[in-house]
Design an enzyme around this catalytic site. Sequence first.
Site, short mmCIF file in Angstrom:
data_model
loop_
_atom_site.label_atom_id
_atom_site.label_comp_id
_atom_site.label_asym_id
_atom_site.label_seq_id
_atom_site.Cartn_x
_atom_site.Cartn_y
_atom_site.Cartn_z
N CYS A 100 0.91 -1.08 0.21
CA CYS A 100 -0.24 -0.31 0.15
C CYS A 100 0.96 1.23 0.37
O CYS A 100 1.85 1.59 1.06
CB CYS A 100 -0.67 -0.61 1.22
N GLU A 130 1.88 -6.00 8.78
CA GLU A 130 3.23 -4.06 8.73
C GLU A 130 3.72 -3.52 9.63
O GLU A 130 4.50 -3.33 9.10
CB GLU A 130 1.69 -3.04 8.53
N SER A 222 -8.49 -9.43 11.01
CA SER A 222 -8.44 -8.14 11.14
C SER A 222 -8.40 -7.24 12.26
O SER A 222 -9.19 -7.15 12.42
CB SER A 222 -9.58 -7.66 10.18
N SER A 223 -7.61 -6.46 11.69
CA SER A 223 -6.52 -5.65 12.90
C SER A 223 -8.08 -3.99 12.95
O SER A 223 -8.70 -3.50 14.53
CB SER A 223 -5.39 -4.48 13.44
N SER A 266 -10.70 -4.96 5.34
CA SER A 266 -10.62 -6.20 4.62
C SER A 266 -11.66 -7.19 3.71
O SER A 266 -11.75 -7.78 3.78
CB SER A 266 -9.95 -6.62 5.70
#
Length: 282
Positions: A100, A130, A222-223, A266
Amino acid sequence: MKYNLAVTIDKASGFCFGVVYAIEMAEDILDDEDYLYCLGDIVHNDEEVKRLTDKGLRIIDHEQLQLLHNEKVLIRAHGEAPSTYQLAMENNLTLIDASCPVVLKLQNRIKNSHDDKEHILIFGKHGHAEVIGLQGQTDGEALVFQDLSELDNAELPAKFTLYSQTTKSTDKFYHIKDQLLSRGYEVKANDTICRQVSNRYTDLEQFVVNFNKVIFVSGKKSSNGKVLYDVCKKYNDNSYFISTVEELELDWFDANDKVGICGATSTPMWLMEKVKAKLESF
């Protein structure tokens, strides 16, 4: 009994541009080739990962990457540490880099800070893809923490630079900054949170109050899914977290309920459409 639910999908929910970019790159290659390796889950959503693995996407981890030679490998939106790029050169791997742009910009800022000999703290989730990539820019020297309490007994330098994982809560980031300042540290704070994610907090607040019930659709890994669900729950207590259509329960609903569907950055739109169709069949 027919429940006659009035169901609306939040138009602001669904993939962020970084995820769209990565998935489109994968699909373009899989249209022409039988398979493509991807380093880690392309997105933190099992349903979408299954859709793409059925098309030929092969998910591998870093150990498997070391054994791979002369192949194409997709780098997902979360980005990677410099060591991954070094390994790719050694193993003659062609990297399809779908990192990204927001993450890449953050990586560069952290690397520059590290090169300038600044002490670096990163507010982020331990072990998140990440965050591993970000810490890699500092040769593993940056201190990662996901909760302020972790710093209570840490020996911190008097002066440091604070960064954040791109999908963290803006409010929490500034709260942490203020708390560290109040403890007497000299803090150079860099708000590196993606606005496409943080803007969704406000969007969700305004969305969920319009419904009797809210269905939040997200992968469990998913955070930002966890953070965004908390927003839903805060503004509408009748909010339910699901990852698949099968997790919907009839007894959550009353006849003629207005139901809102929303999701993480997401969460694919096709999955929210599937949830909508199921609810309308009740």
